[in-house]
Design a protein around this motif. Structure first.
Motif, mmCIF file in Angstrom:
data_model
loop_
_atom_site.group_PDB
_atom_site.id
_atom_site.type_symbol
_atom_site.label_atom_id
_atom_site.label_comp_id
_atom_site.label_asym_id
_atom_site.label_seq_id
_atom_site.Cartn_x
_atom_site.Cartn_y
_atom_site.Cartn_z
ATOM 1 N N GLY A 134 0.809 -1.325 0.140
ATOM 2 C CA GLY A 134 0.081 -0.100 -0.081
ATOM 3 C C GLY A 134 0.827 1.402 0.059
ATOM 4 N N SER A 136 0.910 5.388 1.536
ATOM 5 C CA SER A 136 0.416 6.708 2.094
ATOM 6 C C SER A 136 1.473 7.506 2.712
ATOM 7 C CB SER A 136 -0.416 6.329 3.315
ATOM 8 O OG SER A 136 0.241 5.721 4.422
ATOM 9 N N ALA A 162 2.517 -1.264 -4.711
ATOM 10 C CA ALA A 162 1.471 -0.282 -4.560
ATOM 11 C C ALA A 162 0.957 0.119 -6.044
ATOM 12 C CB ALA A 162 1.798 0.853 -3.799
ATOM 13 N N PRO A 213 -4.652 3.262 3.613
ATOM 14 C CA PRO A 213 -4.480 4.493 2.606
ATOM 15 C C PRO A 213 -5.306 5.533 2.946
ATOM 16 C CG PRO A 213 -5.978 2.512 1.813
ATOM 17 C CD PRO A 213 -5.528 2.245 3.260
#
Length: 620
Positions: A134, A136, A162, A213
Motif C-alpha cells: 500500500g 500513504s 502499490a 491508505p
C-alpha cells in the motif's frame, strides 16, 4: 439457434491469433511475406520466364523475389523487359510495406517489454526482506525507520508494492529518505490481487507491513489485503497492519488470522494526545522511544539478573535503563519494587543498541544527601479546553475522563455540527460545548483560555489534511500570542497530519505537537522489527498501570546539585517509580529532541534545575 458461417469462424480464429501479441503479428507478417514472394516468383516465371539473365530454375526465381521484397533498392540495379520490371516493382513495393510494418511491430513490442520491466512486474528473489503493501505518507516514515534499524547491516532490503508507477515511487522515496546501505525495491500492482502479491516473494520475507491508505473508508482496503494474505498458500510471515477506526479492529482481526498484529490508529493517537496534554514533553518522549535514532526498547533474557528484585535490577546495567519485566503472564512496566525476577522472565529496557547492553561493575554511586523525599500531591480537578472536533474526539474525551479527578471540566469550542455528541456515561468530566471559529482571535479571547490548565487543538476533519493543518497553525499562533500578551501559562498540545508542518508549528512554541500519521508509522516499523514489543507499547499508552510522566526534578534531587543519574534513579525508586531520563528546560524548543535525554549513562553527572524535569514511569 442460427448456424455459424465459415467466414465468421475464420474471422473469429484470425482475431484470436492477432490478439496474442507481437509474436503472433510477426508470424502473420512472415506468412504474408512468403505469399508475396511466391506470387511474385510465379508471375515472373509466367510473364518473363527467361529473365533475369542466368536464372537457374524456380528456386533461383524465389530467391530473387525474396531479395527484392526485403531490399527494395535491388530494383535500381535491374535491367530487364517491361513485364519483368513491372512485376519486380510490385514485389518491391509490397516488400517495402511489409518491412515497414515489421520494424514498427518489433519496435512496439520492444517498447512494451521495456515498459513492463520499468513498471516492475518481475518477481523479487530477495530473502529476509521487509514488504510494505500500500501507499500513504506513512511509507516514508516506515522506510526511514527500517533503514535506521538496519544501518549496521549490508544487504537489507525494503520492498514496496502499490498501485503506482514503479519509478515514481522509487524517486519519491529517495527524495525524502536517505536509504544508506538499504536497497529499495518497488513493484507496481494491487496488494489485493494474489498474482501481484506473488511478485513480493512473501514466503521468504521477514515481515509484512500493511498501510492504511488515505481517502474514504481506508479500512475496507486493509480488509481486502489481509484476506488476500490469509488465503495465499505457503509460509506466512508476520504481518503488521494499521486500522484507522477502532470499530473495525475486530473484523480486521478475523480477516487477517493469527499471523497479524493490528495497530489501532484512532486509539493510539487518542491516548498519546491525552497523555501529552497533561504531561508536557510526553509526545517527544514517545517519539524517541518509537524511532530507531537513539534509545530503543529491547527485551533481554533475565538469567543474568535472576534472583534479584525489580528494584535491584534498576542499577544492574550500566548502559541500559530497565523499565519493566516481561513475565509468562505478560508485560508489566514499573512493577512493584519487590517483584522477584526469575529466569523465565525477560527484562524490558531502553538501550542505544542491544550490543552495548552490559552489566554494571560494582555498586551504583548514590549521593544520599542530594535525594529529596516528598509526598506526591493528591490529584485535583482540572479544566481543559478542546478546540475543534473530529472522529477521534470521542476517544480523546473518554480517555481524558479516565485520567482526571472527579469534578474536572472540559470546554469544547468549535463550529463543527457533531461536536459534543455521543458522550454519555462520563464519570469525572463535566462537558460544555460552545460555538466558536477557532481561527478567530476575538472568539478565542472570549473563551478565556487562561482559566484552563490544558488546551488541546484537534485537526478539523471537515477539511483536507493540508487545509486542516493550516487552520491548526493559525490557532496555535493566536494562542501563543495571547499567552505572551496576557502572561498566561497553560499547556498546549496540537494534532497534525503532515510531518513537514512540524517545523512551521515550532514557531508557535507549542508544548507538544502530535503528528498522528508519523506516530503510527513509527509504531508499525517497530513492530515489523519485533512484534513482541506490541505489549510494551500497549502498556505505555494505556491509562491503567504505569505511564510516562515528566515531573519536577526538585521532587527527586536537590536543584542545582551535581549528581549521577544513578542518584536520580534511586530517588525515583524510593517513590515506587522508574526514572528513564530527564528534560533540560533550556533545550525545550530545540529540535530534534526538545531537551529530552533518555537512558543517560548512569555514572554521568547531571545538574538539574527547578525548571528541569525527571522522566519517570509511574502510576497516576
Amino acid at each position: 439457434m442460427s448456424s455459424v458461417k465459415f467466414r465468421e469462424r475464420a474471422r473469429y480464429w484470425f482475431d484470436n491469433t492477432m490478439s496474442k501479441g507481437t509474436i503472433s503479428l510477426v508470424g502473420w507478417l512472415a506468412v504474408v511475406s512468403m505469399g508475396l514472394v511466391v506470387v511474385v516468383a510465379g508471375l515472373l516465371m509466367w510473364v518473363a520466364p527467361d529473365e533475369p539473365e542466368g536464372v537457374g530454375g524456380p528456386g533461383h526465381v524465389l530467391w530473387i523475389a525474396l531479395m527484392h521484397a526485403l531490399s527494395p533498392d535491388e530494383l535500381a540495379a535491374d535491367d530487364g523487359s517491361v513485364p519483368y520490371m513491372a512485376v519486380m516493382l510490385v514485389g518491391s513495393l509490397g516488400g517495402l510495406f511489409i518491412v515497414s510494418m515489421l520494424v514498427g511491430l518489433l519496435a512496439n513490442g520492444f517498447e512494451q517489454k521495456v515498459d513492463r520491466l520499468r513498471r516492475g512486474r518481475s518477481r523479487i528473489v530477495e530473502t529476509g526482506h521487509t514488504v510494505v503493501l500500500g501507499w500513504s505518507d506513512q511509507v516514508f516514515t516506515i522506510v526511514a525507520e527500517l533503514v535506521k534499524a538496519h544501518a549496521s547491516e549490508s544487504g537489507s532490503v525494503v520492498a514496496v508494492l502499490a498501485d503506482r508507477d514503479k519509478l515514481a515511487m522509487e524517486e519519491e522515496i529517495r527524495e525524502r529518505v536517505d536509504l544508506g546501505r538499504t536497497r529499495l525495491v518497488c513493484r507496481t500492482g494491487s496488494a489485493t490481487e494474489p498474482r501481484d502479491l506473488a511478485l513480493m516473494n512473501l514466503a521468504a520475507a521477514s515481515a509484512v507491513v500493511v498501510l492504511s491508505p488515505e481517502g474514504e473508508d481506508p479500512d475496507a482496503h486493509v480488509f481486502k489485503i489481509l484476506l488476500a494474505l490469509d488465503k495465499r498458500e505457503g509460509v506466512h510471515p508476520p504481518v503488521v497492519a494499521a486500522i484507522a477506526a477502532t470499530r473495525n479492529v475486530a473484523a480486521a482481526r478475523l480477516a487477517g488470522g493469527a499471523d497479524v498484529h493490528l495497530v489501532d490508529s484512532d486509539d493510539t493517537a487518542s491516548r498519546l494526545i491525552v497523555q501529552s496534554s497533561r504531561q508536557s514533553g510526553m509526545s517527544v518522549v514517545c517519539m524517541d522511544l518509537l524511532n530507531f535514532d537513539g534509545g530503543e526498547i529491547y527485551l533481554r533474557p533475565a538469567a543474568e539478573v535472576a534472583g534479584r528484585t525489580y528494584g535491584e535490577t534498576l542499577h544492574a546495567y550500566e548502559t541500559a535503563t530497565v523499565i519493566g519485566l516481561r513475565k509468562p503472564s505478560g508485560v508489566v512496566l514499573n512493577p512493584a519494587m519487590d517483584t522477584p525476577v526469575t529466569e523465565a522472565d525477560e527484562v524490558v529496557m531502553i538501550a542505544h543498541d542491544d550490543s552495548r547492553i552490559v552489566l554494571a561493575d560494582g555498586t551504583a554511586a548514590v549521593d544520599e544527601a542530594a535525594i529529596v523525599t516528598t509526598e506526591p500531591a493528591d490529584p485535583e480537578p482540572e479544566r481543559t479546553l478542546l478546540l475543534n472536533w473530529n472522529s477521534r474526539a470521542h476517544h480523546i474525551i473518554r480517555y481524558l475522563d479516565g485520567y482526571v479527578a472527579p469534578g474536572s471540566v472540559l470546554e469544547i469550542a468549535t463550529d463543527h455540527p457533531q461536536a459534543g455528541t455521543g458522550l454519555d456515561g462520563l464519570r469525572n468530566l463535566t462537558v460544555n460545548v460552545k460555538d466558536c471559529d477557532t481561527t478567530d482571535r476575538y472568539a478565542l479571547e472570549a473563551l478565556a483560555p487562561g482559566l484552563f490548565q490544558h488546551v488541546i487543538v484537534l485537526s478539523d476533519d471537515r477539511f483536507t489534511l493540508h487545509h486542516a493543518d493550516t487552520r491548526t497553525l493559525m490557532t496555535l499562533l493566536q494562542l501563543r500570542d495571547m499567552q505572551s500578551a496576557m502572561n498566561e501559562h497553560y499547556s498546549i498540545v496540537s494534532e497534525m497530519h503532515d510531518e513537514n508542518n512540524r517545523a512551521l508549528a515550532e514557531v508557535t512554541e507549542a508544548d507538544d505537537i502530535v503528528i498522528s500519521d508519523t506516530v503510527i508509522g513509527l509504531l508499525l516499523a517497530q513492530l515489523a522489527e519485533n512484534r513482541h514489543l506490541a505489549d510494551v507499547f500497549g502498556f505505555l499508552f494505556d491509562s491503567r498501570g504505569s505511564e510516562i510522566y515528566p515531573r519536577p526534578a526538585s521532587s527527586y534531587v536537590t536543584p542545582g546539585t551535581e549528581v549521577s543519574f544513578s542518584t536520580v534513579i534511586e530517588a525515583a525508586r524510593r517513590r515506587g517509580e522508574t526514572a528513564i531520563g530527564y528534560r533540560d528546560a533550556a533545550g525545550r524548543n530545540i529540535p530534534p529532541h526538545y531537551g529530552i535525554v533518555l537512558n543517560p549513562p548512569k555514572p554521568d553527572l547531571v545538574r538539574l534545575s527547578e525548571r528541569d524535569s525527571v522522566i519517570v514511569l509511574a502510576e497516576d
